[in-house]
Write a protein that holds these residues in place. Structure first.
Motif, PDB file in Angstrom:
ATOM      1  N   UNK A 348       1.201   0.720   3.544  1.00 32.32           N
ATOM      2  CA  UNK A 348       0.013   0.035   3.027  1.00 32.32           C
ATOM      3  C   UNK A 348      -1.231   0.553   3.735  1.00 32.32           C
ATOM      4  N   UNK A 349      -1.133   0.717   5.079  1.00 28.24           N
ATOM      5  CA  UNK A 349      -2.278   1.231   5.823  1.00 28.24           C
ATOM      6  C   UNK A 349      -2.617   2.643   5.366  1.00 28.24           C
ATOM      7  N   UNK A 350      -1.572   3.451   5.094  1.00 26.05           N
ATOM      8  CA  UNK A 350      -1.787   4.834   4.651  1.00 26.05           C
ATOM      9  C   UNK A 350      -2.507   4.856   3.313  1.00 26.05           C
ATOM     10  N   UNK A 351      -1.983   4.081   2.349  1.00 18.81           N
ATOM     11  CA  UNK A 351      -2.596   4.049   1.020  1.00 18.81           C
ATOM     12  C   UNK A 351      -4.031   3.549   1.118  1.00 18.81           C
ATOM     13  N   UNK A 352      -4.228   2.531   1.956  1.00 14.84           N
ATOM     14  CA  UNK A 352      -5.556   1.957   2.123  1.00 14.84           C
ATOM     15  C   UNK A 352      -6.529   2.993   2.664  1.00 14.84           C
ATOM     16  N   UNK A 353      -6.072   3.767   3.678  1.00 16.37           N
ATOM     17  CA  UNK A 353      -6.938   4.783   4.270  1.00 16.37           C
ATOM     18  C   UNK A 353      -7.274   5.868   3.254  1.00 16.37           C
ATOM     19  N   UNK A 354      -6.265   6.251   2.432  1.00 12.64           N
ATOM     20  CA  UNK A 354      -6.514   7.298   1.443  1.00 12.64           C
ATOM     21  C   UNK A 354      -7.461   6.807   0.356  1.00 12.64           C
ATOM     22  N   UNK A 355      -7.349   5.523  -0.002  1.00 10.95           N
ATOM     23  CA  UNK A 355      -8.180   4.992  -1.081  1.00 10.95           C
ATOM     24  C   UNK A 355      -9.620   4.759  -0.653  1.00 10.95           C
ATOM     25  N   UNK A 356      -9.803   4.441   0.628  1.00  8.08           N
ATOM     26  CA  UNK A 356     -11.146   4.067   1.071  1.00  8.08           C
ATOM     27  C   UNK A 356     -11.971   5.313   1.338  1.00  8.08           C
TER      28      UNK A 356
END
Lengths: 381, 180
Positions: A348-356
């Motif tokens: 979740x943290x990875x996806x969040x970082x990529x999306x932001x």
């Protein structure tokens, strides 16, 4: 429906927290007899039995009769108990459960301010900036009641029940905190009102943007982890080892009778309602409607409907699954749920970082770091 | 309203109530003979500290105080007290020795230090206790931005503390499980 800010001399914006207090207390305390009735009737249906049908129409008054009976029963104080702790334990079970309800927003009202602007005001007792941490703090206090009840009763079975319960609750708290952190990452906020507001809107006009559907299925995995952990946290079947009647008589509340037993009972149901409320607000969009064309139904009906769905799942699981063995319970918590939750949190943290889009000091990233290090701190007890 | 009454506002009354309960619970924690009750008074003390943090609008620290100390560490303490069955008062008879006089001396030194801080830095403390100095003071947002701000010196100590905690976890596992 839009309410004007001033109804006569009453300022509605200032009054809403007080209305919310009454709503939360009335809902939790008055619904408990109803929940007991629902549970007995649904269990009877599922097990092909008759269920309560003697007192009142369809046995509706059965819980009230039970309550009156408990109220008039003799209050037995066992010999050689630590009186202060013995009396304190039931209070410590019910107070955190009721207090945790204070941070759960259950509806939204539109208020026309004096300036003419229409402002959506959430119905919540305290719109706390760290709402989800506040709830975690209070639910973590609930274990005291059970442990102390077990210890103060001066009874082997009670003590074993209390110890089992504390071990179980602190084990599943980790998986629960990590699952909640996933939700915090998705919404970039610890405030439950912000979290629910973040879940408004729809993909393609019909899939609600609830956290459970977010982040390519990761939200759903975190939701399932949370739901399992919340069942264990509230000591409900199949995780009701602390009160396993075939092994421990009645566990931590063996020695409690009369109203004190009733308070334990109410505390269990109140904490069920609270953790279901958190599940509703955190994963299933709180007061947000399922489909856009159903938006005419008021928010609190949506909230209560979702919450009662979780209560039905509780009952359904109770009638379906046999009780776990104790080592199986521990290995499920530590060897399965915790690693899965850690991996999901990482993804979740990875996806969040990529999306932001990149920014020098992202507030939510900092928030996540801080919350994550807090959980690590907690895990090292 | 006179000058004497002006300082007697609601937040100050709240502070004194919390402070008195906090100190009383600390004293009772030491004075109590029963370990379980001592642990409970310590929990009460932690709760009062959390309320004091809250009264200074440090919401995050207040929540973490309850989660970490009252919710986690003290539950473990109680667990150990019950498992070792030292719940009876007789199990904890202490021999005399240097402990009591040393405690008195240290308490006097501590009180003198407190008085010194109060006398010298009263004005600065008043300034610090005014929560309106920083916008969003005490919220997770403000704390996170302050800690992770590269221009401020807090990032390195914070990460170093995290590593220390990690070492603690690894150490606990190594000690508890000799053969992995």
């Amino acid at each position: 429906m839009i309410i004007p800010q001033h109804l006569g001399p009453i300022d509605m914006v200032a009054v809403i927290p007080y209305i919310a207090i009454i709503c939360v207390l009335a809902f939790v305390l008055l619904l408990v007899p109803g929940l007991v009735w629902i549970e007995r009737v649904v269990m009877a249906l599922m097990q092909d039995r008759l269920g309560p049908n003697r007192v009142g129409p369809r046995g509706l008054l059965q819980s009230i009769a039970d309550g009156v009976k408990l109220f008039f029963k003799e209050d037995i104080l066992p010999a050689n108990v630590d009186k202060m702790v013995y009396y304190l334990a039931p209070i410590l079970v019910i107070v955190p459960a009721l207090a945790a309800g204070a941070a759960i927003p259950f509806s939204i009202v539109k208020i026309r301010l004096d300036s003419g602007a229409v402002e959506p005001i959430p119905m919540v007792v305290g719109n706390v900036n760290v709402g989800i941490l506040f709830i975690l703090a209070l639910t973590s206090l609930q274990v005291y009641g059970i442990v102390l009840a077990g210890w103060a009763s001066n009874n082997k079975y009670s003590l074993i029940g209390g110890l089992r319960s504390s071990a179980q609750v602190i084990s599943y708290e980790l998986a629960m905190s990590l699952a909640i952190l996933c939700g915090v990452f998705i919404c970039h906020s610890l405030n439950l009102v912000d979290i629910v507001n973040h879940q408004g809107g729809y993909w393609f006009g019909f899939i609600p943007k609830w956290n459970v559907f977010q982040f390519y299925g990761l939200g759903a995995v975190a939701t399932i982890i949370y739901l399992i952990a919340m069942t264990a946290e509230t000591n409900r079947a199949p995780f009701d080892l602390p009160e396993a009647e075939s092994e421990l008589v009645a566990g931590f509340h063996t020695e409690y009778s009369s109203m004190k037993f009733a308070i334990f009972f109410m505390g269990e149901y109140a904490s069920m309602l609270v953790v279901s409320g958190i599940a509703t607000a955190l994963w299933f969009g709180g007061w947000q409607p399922l489909f856009p064309f159903l938006a005419f139904i008021p928010g609190w009906i949506w909230f209560i409907g979702k919450l009662m769905t979780f209560i039905m799942i509780y009952i359904w699981v109770r009638t379906t699954l046999p009780r776990l063995r104790y080592d199986a319970l521990m290995s499920l918590g530590w060897k399965k749920l915790l690693p899965i939750a850690l991996v999901v949190l990482f993804l979740v943290a990875l996806v969040d970082t990529l999306q932001t889009p990149s920014q020098p000091v992202g507030s939510h990233i900092a928030q996540g770091h801080l919350a994550a290090s807090m959980v690590i701190g907690e895990s090292q007890r | 309203m006179g000058r004497g009454l002006a300082i007697l506002n609601w937040s100050l009354i709240g502070f004194w109530i919390m402070a008195i309960i906090s100190v009383c619970s600390a004293v009772l924690m030491i004075a109590n003979k029963n370990p379980v009750r001592s642990a409970l008074f310590l929990v009460l003390g932690f709760m009062m500290q959390a309320l004091l943090y809250l009264s200074m609008s440090a919401q995050f620290i207040a929540a973490v105080q309850i989660i970490v100390y009252a919710g986690a560490i003290m539950v473990l303490f109680l667990f150990v007290i019950m498992l070792l069955n030292i719940g009876s008062p007789e199990a904890l008879k202490e021999r005399g020795g240097l402990q009591a006089p040393a405690a008195v001396v240290l308490a006097i030194v501590f009180l003198l230090l407190l008085a010194g801080v109060g006398a010298l830095g009263g004005s600065q403390i008043n300034h610090l206790m005014n929560p309106s100095v920083i916008p969003n003071y005490g919220t997770v947002d403000a704390i996170g931005k302050t800690i992770f701000d590269p221009s401020k010196p807090w990032l390195f100590p914070f990460e170093a503390t995290s590593i220390l905690l990690l070492i603690g976890v690894v150490g606990a596992i190594t000690l508890a499980k000799r053969r992995l």
